[in-house]
Write a protein that holds these residues in place. Sequence first.
Motif, mmCIF file in Angstrom:
data_model
loop_
_atom_site.group_PDB
_atom_site.id
_atom_site.type_symbol
_atom_site.label_atom_id
_atom_site.label_comp_id
_atom_site.label_asym_id
_atom_site.label_seq_id
_atom_site.Cartn_x
_atom_site.Cartn_y
_atom_site.Cartn_z
ATOM 1 N N GLY A 128 40.325 -82.639 -7.087
ATOM 2 C CA GLY A 128 40.809 -83.984 -7.347
ATOM 3 C C GLY A 128 39.672 -84.934 -7.621
ATOM 4 O O GLY A 128 38.493 -84.601 -7.424
ATOM 5 N N ARG A 129 40.014 -86.159 -8.067
ATOM 6 C CA ARG A 129 38.932 -87.120 -8.303
ATOM 7 C C ARG A 129 38.201 -87.425 -6.992
ATOM 8 O O ARG A 129 36.997 -87.630 -6.977
ATOM 9 N N SER A 130 38.948 -87.474 -5.883
ATOM 10 C CA SER A 130 38.330 -87.581 -4.560
ATOM 11 C C SER A 130 38.511 -86.254 -3.847
ATOM 12 O O SER A 130 39.547 -85.595 -3.993
ATOM 13 N N PHE A 131 37.542 -85.851 -3.061
ATOM 14 C CA PHE A 131 37.633 -84.541 -2.411
ATOM 15 C C PHE A 131 36.871 -84.580 -1.087
ATOM 16 O O PHE A 131 35.900 -85.333 -0.914
ATOM 17 N N ALA A 132 37.344 -83.764 -0.148
ATOM 18 C CA ALA A 132 36.669 -83.625 1.140
ATOM 19 C C ALA A 132 35.570 -82.570 1.013
ATOM 20 O O ALA A 132 35.766 -81.515 0.395
ATOM 21 N N VAL A 133 34.423 -82.851 1.591
ATOM 22 C CA VAL A 133 33.294 -81.917 1.518
ATOM 23 C C VAL A 133 33.671 -80.585 2.151
ATOM 24 O O VAL A 133 33.307 -79.505 1.645
ATOM 25 N N GLN A 134 34.423 -80.626 3.259
ATOM 26 C CA GLN A 134 34.802 -79.386 3.925
ATOM 27 C C GLN A 134 35.701 -78.534 3.031
ATOM 28 O O GLN A 134 35.585 -77.302 2.997
ATOM 29 N N ASP A 135 36.610 -79.192 2.290
ATOM 30 C CA ASP A 135 37.470 -78.447 1.363
ATOM 31 C C ASP A 135 36.622 -77.764 0.298
ATOM 32 O O ASP A 135 36.867 -76.605 -0.075
ATOM 33 N N LEU A 136 35.617 -78.468 -0.198
ATOM 34 C CA LEU A 136 34.759 -77.900 -1.232
ATOM 35 C C LEU A 136 33.975 -76.712 -0.678
ATOM 36 O O LEU A 136 33.861 -75.668 -1.336
ATOM 37 N N ALA A 137 33.455 -76.850 0.537
ATOM 38 C CA ALA A 137 32.698 -75.752 1.147
ATOM 39 C C ALA A 137 33.583 -74.532 1.345
ATOM 40 O O ALA A 137 33.188 -73.398 1.054
ATOM 41 N N ASP A 138 34.809 -74.758 1.837
ATOM 42 C CA ASP A 138 35.721 -73.633 2.058
ATOM 43 C C ASP A 138 36.122 -72.972 0.745
ATOM 44 O O ASP A 138 36.262 -71.749 0.664
ATOM 45 N N LEU A 139 36.342 -73.777 -0.272
ATOM 46 C CA LEU A 139 36.729 -73.223 -1.565
ATOM 47 C C LEU A 139 35.627 -72.333 -2.123
ATOM 48 O O LEU A 139 35.889 -71.257 -2.679
ATOM 49 N N LEU A 140 34.363 -72.757 -1.963
ATOM 50 C CA LEU A 140 33.235 -71.992 -2.490
ATOM 51 C C LEU A 140 32.750 -70.912 -1.533
ATOM 52 O O LEU A 140 31.880 -70.108 -1.879
ATOM 53 N N GLY A 141 33.301 -70.903 -0.318
ATOM 54 C CA GLY A 141 32.887 -69.909 0.661
ATOM 55 C C GLY A 141 31.454 -70.093 1.109
ATOM 56 O O GLY A 141 30.753 -69.116 1.408
ATOM 57 N N GLU A 142 30.987 -71.338 1.163
ATOM 58 C CA GLU A 142 29.609 -71.636 1.541
ATOM 59 C C GLU A 142 29.614 -72.594 2.727
ATOM 60 O O GLU A 142 30.506 -73.445 2.853
ATOM 61 N N PRO A 143 28.625 -72.487 3.600
ATOM 62 C CA PRO A 143 28.503 -73.493 4.666
ATOM 63 C C PRO A 143 28.155 -74.852 4.066
ATOM 64 O O PRO A 143 27.489 -74.926 3.024
ATOM 65 N N SER B 80 22.726 -88.704 -6.503
ATOM 66 C CA SER B 80 21.574 -89.384 -7.110
ATOM 67 C C SER B 80 21.780 -89.612 -8.591
ATOM 68 O O SER B 80 21.347 -90.637 -9.150
ATOM 69 N N ALA B 81 22.427 -88.663 -9.255
ATOM 70 C CA ALA B 81 22.677 -88.794 -10.691
ATOM 71 C C ALA B 81 23.796 -89.775 -10.992
ATOM 72 O O ALA B 81 24.049 -90.080 -12.164
ATOM 73 N N GLY B 82 24.471 -90.274 -9.951
ATOM 74 C CA GLY B 82 25.549 -91.233 -10.155
ATOM 75 C C GLY B 82 26.841 -90.609 -10.608
ATOM 76 O O GLY B 82 27.741 -91.300 -11.099
ATOM 77 N N VAL B 83 26.975 -89.294 -10.457
ATOM 78 C CA VAL B 83 28.217 -88.637 -10.851
ATOM 79 C C VAL B 83 29.272 -88.807 -9.771
ATOM 80 O O VAL B 83 30.443 -89.075 -10.050
ATOM 81 N N VAL B 84 28.891 -88.658 -8.510
ATOM 82 C CA VAL B 84 29.819 -88.862 -7.404
ATOM 83 C C VAL B 84 29.225 -89.904 -6.463
ATOM 84 O O VAL B 84 28.028 -90.180 -6.478
ATOM 85 N N GLN B 85 30.097 -90.470 -5.633
ATOM 86 C CA GLN B 85 29.656 -91.453 -4.650
ATOM 87 C C GLN B 85 30.525 -91.327 -3.408
ATOM 88 O O GLN B 85 31.620 -90.744 -3.451
ATOM 89 N N ALA B 86 30.062 -91.862 -2.315
ATOM 90 C CA ALA B 86 30.800 -91.798 -1.061
ATOM 91 C C ALA B 86 31.956 -92.784 -1.079
ATOM 92 O O ALA B 86 31.828 -93.903 -1.582
ATOM 93 N N ALA B 87 33.069 -92.375 -0.514
ATOM 94 C CA ALA B 87 34.247 -93.244 -0.384
ATOM 95 C C ALA B 87 34.923 -92.923 0.937
ATOM 96 O O ALA B 87 35.702 -91.974 1.034
ATOM 97 N N GLU B 88 34.590 -93.679 1.977
ATOM 98 C CA GLU B 88 35.105 -93.462 3.330
ATOM 99 C C GLU B 88 34.826 -92.028 3.770
ATOM 100 O O GLU B 88 33.683 -91.624 3.888
#
Length: 938
Positions: A283-298, A311-319
Amino acid sequence: MGEHTLADQGEPGSRGSSAPGRRGRAPEWRLIDGLIAGAPAGHGGVLLVEGPPGIGKSRLLDEAAAAAARAGLDVAGGAADLLTQPIPLSPLMSALGEEPCTPSASGAAEQRLRAALERRAAARPLLLTLDDVHWADPMTLLALRSMTRDLSSYPLVWMLARTTGHGDGRRVGHLFDVLTADGATRITLRALDEAAVAEVVADVLGAAPEPDVLDLAGLAAGRPSLLIALLDGLRGEGVLRVGDGRVRTVQERLPRAQAVTGALLRELSPPTGRLLRAAGVLGRSFAVQDLADLLGEPTGRLMPMLEEAISAGVVQAAEHELTFRHDALWQAVTASIPAPVRQALHRDAGEMLLRRGGSAVPAAAHLIRGATPGDAAALRGLDRAAREVLRTSPGTAADFALRALELSGPADPGWLGRATTAVDALTAVGRLPEAADLARTALGMASPAEALRLRCSLAHILLLSGRPDETLLEAESVLAQSGVPEDLRGAAEWAMFWGLICLNDARPGRQRAREVLAHRERHTDAVVVGALLLLARLAVVDGRVANSFQHLHEALRLTNRGAAEPVQRPYARLLLSLNHRAMRQFEASELAVRAAEEEIQALGLTVLAAQPALFRSVLRLAAGELDDAADEAQAGMTIAEELGTHGCVRVGAAMLALVALRRGDLDAAVRHVERYHAVHAAPGMLFGSVWERWATASLAEAQGDPDRAVEILDAIYTDAGERRWALLTTPVMAAWMTRLALGTGNHAYARTVVDTADVLTRENPDFPVVGVSAAHARGILHGDADALAAAVTDQPEPWARASAAEDLGALLAAAPGDADRERAVHHLDQALGDYQHIGALRDAARVRARLRALGVRRRHWSQTQRPAFGWDSLTDTEREVAGLIAQGLTNRQAAERMFLSPHTVSTHLRRIFAKLDIASRVELAGIVAEQHPALLRH
């Protein structure tokens, strides 16, 4: 000055960050600025924004929110999302900072949202923006349709944006059409012209663009979001050079294939690019834990890549999540994923969420997009999610089940179960033709045992479609089988009982209902409740109101303990409302309707959504509030027409015809009766047989054909059960039918009506109001002035009270003597005042004619006593509403105080605003405080 690349100097920002969003949008910003400026003065409004992807809708909403905040408005903003679409009311919940709504709590959530909006808008002018409405769930669309209207008196500005050609275009397009017809402003954003593009480039880059830069900017096709994202990316690459106040490209030509995606993402390392593509699927917004689980990486291993993307300005923090900085960036990332890979990632995301346990709904949102035909694991997830939300969010269940059906063929062992779930879900949300077609298709391939369940479902569909005769055939076909499981037998018996009620022919089921109650332990609660509701209906037919109340209260006790069918609770409460209204217990009747409406919303029973409004229409007509009766009938008809619940359409048309007749508008009454006859549904659905017959008979009488009116009512005149039902559920008909029968020479019919009314009085000593109607009818038949006088004194219904006064005046006018003449004039004046007060213009005209025959002339009340505009034009109800709103009450609080629906209060406020030529609650409060302060002390 020498030349330098833009990457060397960072963000130019010389024109201000908000400037690009206004370039080429002057007409749109005039509208937005006007709405924002009007809010502090108490004005609200709705602005609808639409256009193709990347055209600048999101930026327009963001900058409008910033402008509103600078102007001192409270601001709330949210957006619908493809992946949260299965979660009811998600965009509105997030916009108002409410906890996410679970499907099981969707009905209560809508009430909470309304209350929150009223509180915030009452405290401070509010701008609510909602982006990507094309992805909104059905409950959000319904809520937007009603809330924008019901809360229109508040300083609440709505800005709703949708992308054309995406999501549920038909349904969202219909919403926009309805809101536009209701007064919303609608704008379609177009591509920026060349001059506006050049201005945006200059704003973003801080220098006038050379032709080569403009040529490159043209790749965004005049879409501001894509244009700004492209310029940001190119500036970050250092391929633009500034010198002498002009900006030009370093390279002579950039590859067009990379102009949007490559220019924005090319500098990222391959691992970060792969990570972002996986994130984009979430999704346009995503949880870091969901991304880690999806990729099977810590999570720790993802940190370098996430830091690079930030840093590249592609993503930013939102709550608690990360979000792509531009919608265009997110679209560019997801579009760069090959379709098979994107589908596989969605499937992996769905399976990952299923493995976590808990609700299957978030996983199903991915499985819908990632599953392939025959994917057993994905189908199990969709099946589980559909069953999970079937009772609480049937619209979502229908989406899941229908998608699962698409992915599996009839040979799949689970296909029939999915079809059954889809049938039930489609029925609950009112998509009755689809549900019926699917049920019949499934019947053709079902085993005998499976066919029983489908026939029960089909019986319910037919019942709701206004075809109770076919309902009985389906129910009886199930009950005729041996070895039917108890739950299905219960469902079939419930359908049979309710079909008989809707056919107004409950007597064939009397013995069966008594047998059920005599052996309750053998039956499910659903069957027992069905029997109780049938007997409650029959108790009225028998003329015993107390017994009917007893059966209804027992049915409600059983439904409240949760073992019966959920749909039975609102039905029981609607029957209870009918009884209370018949006994002129108007407040209790309204409370029962309100409780039924809340249960319909809480259970997600969209298919029943029209019924509370129709019951309120009958109640408002009895209370003499013709405008409210018409509004509720029209609201109910509108919903029923959308859902295809034809029986409700007939009832609504009949109610509108009765209101038109009271107002003296015969042309409108004819149109409504024609509409009634054009609807293909069983007459008398929803206990409406008396209202419908009375409407058509009243029209015939008004058109000068009383014999036709008697013919229409012949079944009531000649059948004792029909007559008792009519005189108890619609008490004013006793006097009207007696007068009609005498006028056509049918003295026997008149005597039958009076005799029945007198019997009902004796058999219902706990309800003395029954005797009032009997006294009125008896006074007409026997020329009994004392009986008519008693009816005038004791009658609680305004129109019936005026009718009794008119009959008494007419009787006295025919008697010799000056004293009788004076009394006749007095009572005719009373009738005239009552008729005029409720707007019964046709009846008022008849009474004025009677007075003229006595040598007394009365001016037309509507012209001399109630002007069209100004405070004196307000009705008593409108003045009461004005006083409560001026005291600071919300619409809902005023509705509770007056025993009205919030919808009705909102309608009154719109009329008040029009009559007083104002547009806000603030102006209304000022008028009341300055000119009518007594209303503030109530």
